[in-house]
Design an enzyme around this catalytic site. Structure first.
Site, short mmCIF file in Angstrom:
data_model
loop_
_atom_site.label_atom_id
_atom_site.label_comp_id
_atom_site.label_asym_id
_atom_site.label_seq_id
_atom_site.Cartn_x
_atom_site.Cartn_y
_atom_site.Cartn_z
N ARG A 154 28.55 -11.96 -51.04
CA ARG A 154 28.03 -10.89 -50.28
C ARG A 154 29.00 -10.02 -49.86
NH1 ARG A 154 24.00 -11.89 -52.64
NH2 ARG A 154 22.07 -12.38 -51.95
N ASP B 155 32.03 -8.08 -57.38
CA ASP B 155 30.65 -7.96 -57.85
C ASP B 155 29.78 -7.38 -56.54
OD1 ASP B 155 28.72 -8.05 -59.92
OD2 ASP B 155 27.64 -9.89 -58.92
N GLU C 265 26.99 -1.46 -51.22
CA GLU C 265 26.38 -1.24 -52.27
C GLU C 265 24.81 -1.18 -52.16
OE1 GLU C 265 26.99 -5.67 -53.50
OE2 GLU C 265 24.80 -6.09 -53.05
N HIS D 106 26.72 -6.05 -58.81
CA HIS D 106 25.90 -7.21 -58.24
C HIS D 106 24.95 -7.75 -59.40
CE1 HIS D 106 24.07 -9.03 -54.43
NE2 HIS D 106 23.95 -9.97 -55.59
P1 NAI Z 1 24.67 -22.99 -51.46
O1 NAI Z 1 23.82 -22.81 -50.29
O2 NAI Z 1 24.27 -23.88 -52.54
O3 NAI Z 1 26.05 -22.93 -51.12
C1 NAI Z 1 26.80 -22.30 -49.82
C2 NAI Z 1 27.92 -23.14 -49.33
O4 NAI Z 1 28.57 -22.28 -48.39
C3 NAI Z 1 27.63 -24.38 -48.78
O5 NAI Z 1 28.22 -25.57 -49.42
C4 NAI Z 1 27.75 -24.28 -47.19
O6 NAI Z 1 27.99 -25.43 -46.53
C5 NAI Z 1 28.96 -23.27 -47.56
N1 NAI Z 1 29.28 -22.64 -46.04
C6 NAI Z 1 28.28 -22.19 -45.35
N2 NAI Z 1 29.16 -21.55 -44.17
C7 NAI Z 1 30.53 -21.63 -44.51
C8 NAI Z 1 31.76 -21.09 -43.89
N3 NAI Z 1 31.67 -20.66 -42.70
N4 NAI Z 1 32.71 -21.40 -44.60
C9 NAI Z 1 32.73 -21.95 -45.67
N5 NAI Z 1 31.73 -22.60 -46.53
C10 NAI Z 1 30.62 -22.20 -46.00
O7 NAI Z 1 24.39 -21.28 -51.98
P2 NAI Z 1 24.98 -20.84 -53.55
O8 NAI Z 1 23.80 -20.83 -54.37
O9 NAI Z 1 26.18 -21.44 -54.02
O10 NAI Z 1 25.08 -19.30 -53.34
C11 NAI Z 1 26.51 -18.70 -52.43
C12 NAI Z 1 25.99 -17.47 -52.18
O11 NAI Z 1 26.16 -16.53 -53.42
C13 NAI Z 1 24.52 -16.76 -51.79
O12 NAI Z 1 24.67 -17.06 -50.40
C14 NAI Z 1 24.60 -15.49 -52.01
O13 NAI Z 1 24.96 -14.61 -51.17
C15 NAI Z 1 25.72 -15.40 -53.43
N6 NAI Z 1 24.90 -14.92 -54.67
C16 NAI Z 1 25.28 -14.04 -55.47
C17 NAI Z 1 24.79 -13.69 -56.56
C18 NAI Z 1 25.11 -12.36 -57.44
O14 NAI Z 1 24.38 -12.01 -58.09
N7 NAI Z 1 26.38 -11.96 -57.15
C19 NAI Z 1 23.51 -14.51 -57.04
C20 NAI Z 1 23.24 -15.48 -56.28
C21 NAI Z 1 23.86 -15.73 -54.96
#
Ligand code: NAI
Length: 326
Positions: free
Chosen positions: A234, A258, A263, A295
């Site tokens: 993000r 990305d 954005e 994105h």
């Molecule tokens: P997820 O929920 O599986 O993993 C997120 C991880 O971040 C978890 O392991 C959590 O413990 C960790 N986390 C939380 N707070 C933290 C901190 N302060 N420091 C370090 N780690 C921390 O989420 P997922 O599916 O892996 O997605 C991650 C992010 O990717 C989403 O929140 C979204 O913002 C982004 N995303 C981007 C896309 C794109 O098209 N560019 C598409 C899908 C998601």
């Protein structure tokens, strides 16, 4: 069940129309308008709305949706930082999302960005089209045996760890929870150590109050000189002005984004005939070692199919009162 889909493009309509064959009880209308307090009133008569990453699902929007009789907001994405969850609870609106539609889609795009900006593919492509076969300014570094630092090792971060491991990199990671599935290929370290030891840093944690601007002047100063930095998570995880200052000070070998703070008005619009005043994106694009995509990390065939199926299944589960983890 009637659902109004906001902010839809041709590819959304195609993937949802295909998935709809398996959900005969659902009727969908599509609008290209994005969801915000002005367009929320279009939802009168619908049971649910479906919104996306740039939709404004804040208090005012939710209040109007509630007045329109809408009981469900279906987010067709994983992130939900644009949803006021407290307000949704207050108005009795259920929010459902697609937590893990295709982690590999985003992780592969993160690696594509890292490689493209490292080897200046964006520059090379344009040069060769102009019959300029020179190599000045295109030198990159090998990833093999370098250190990849992955921040956030949930679904996408874990997929990125596996990809980096496959490149022969040493993989270190920082997360508030350790992912036991990665124990054979990842060494968990403190954020300070990750920043100082990594040759490639990739962000994969969600945007929350605790992670807002986590990449800033201080954390950038802890990074190695010549680091490659990638953000597919993000935009607001990074303080853009501090990133620009870091690029100007030659901190980064290259930067692949990305997502970026500004954005919202750009995603997924053609603004090529506009003069973008005061644009920090334009400033970022002026640097030769920065590659920005709009994105598109999620944008693969497999991911769109999974998003459509899960979103429609969420709608059915809501109707049938099936409890699901958020
Ligand atoms: P997820 O929920 O599986 O993993 C997120 C991880 O971040 C978890 O392991 C959590 O413990 C960790 N986390 C939380 N707070 C933290 C901190 N302060 N420091 C370090 N780690 C921390 O989420 P997922 O599916 O892996 O997605 C991650 C992010 O990717 C989403 O929140 C979204 O913002 C982004 N995303 C981007 C896309 C794109 O098209 N560019 C598409 C899908 C998601």
């Amino acid at each position: 069940m009637k659902i109004l889909f906001y902010d839809t493009k041709k590819y959304d309509r195609q993937s949802f129309q295909l998935a709809l064959r398996h959900f005969p009880d659902i009727n969908i209308d599509f609008t290209s308008s994005d969801l915000d307090p002005i367009t929320a009133s279009l939802a009168q008569g619908y049971d649910a709305v479906c919104a996306f990453v740039s939709s404004d699902v804040g208090t005012r929007t939710l209040e109007i949706l509630h007045q329109m009789g809408v009981g469900l907001v279906l987010m067709r994405c994983a992130g939900f930082n644009n949803v006021d969850m407290e307000a949704a609870t207050q108005y009795g609106i259920q929010v459902m999302r697609v937590p893990g539609y295709s982690p590999e889609a985003v992780a592969e795009h993160a690696m594509a960005l890292a490689l493209a900006c490292n080897r200046r593919i964006h520059k090379a492509y344009v040069r060769v089209r102009e019959n300029d076969f020179s190599l000045n300014g295109l030198m990159g570094m090998n990833f093999y045996r370098k250190t990849a630092g992955i921040i956030g090792t949930g679904k996408i971060g874990a997929a990125m760890c596996r990809i980096c491991h496959g490149f022969g990199m040493r993989v270190i990671a920082y997360d508030i929870y350790e992912n036991p599935d990665l124990k054979d290929i990842v060494q968990y370290v403190s954020l300070d150590t990750l920043l100082s030891d990594s040759d490639v840093i990739s962000l994969h944690c969600p945007l929350m109050d605790s992670t807002h601007h986590m990449i800033n002047k201080n954390t950038i100063s802890q990074m190695k000189d010549g680091v490659i930095f990638v953000n597919t998570s993000r935009g607001a995880l990074v303080k853009t002005q501090d990133l620009i200052d870091g690029i100007r000070m030659h901190k980064f070998a290259s930067v692949g984004l990305d997502v970026y703070e500004e954005e919202t008005d750009n995603v997924f619009e053609d603004r090529s005939d506009e003069i973008l005043e005061h644009s920090t994106t334009a400033r970022l694009l002026s640097f030769p070692n920065v590659v920005i995509t709009s994105h598109q990390g999620f944008f693969t065939q497999e991911a769109l199919e999974a998003i459509a199926h899960t979103t429609l299944q969420n709608a059915m589960d809501y109707r049938d009162g099936v409890e699901k983890p958020f």
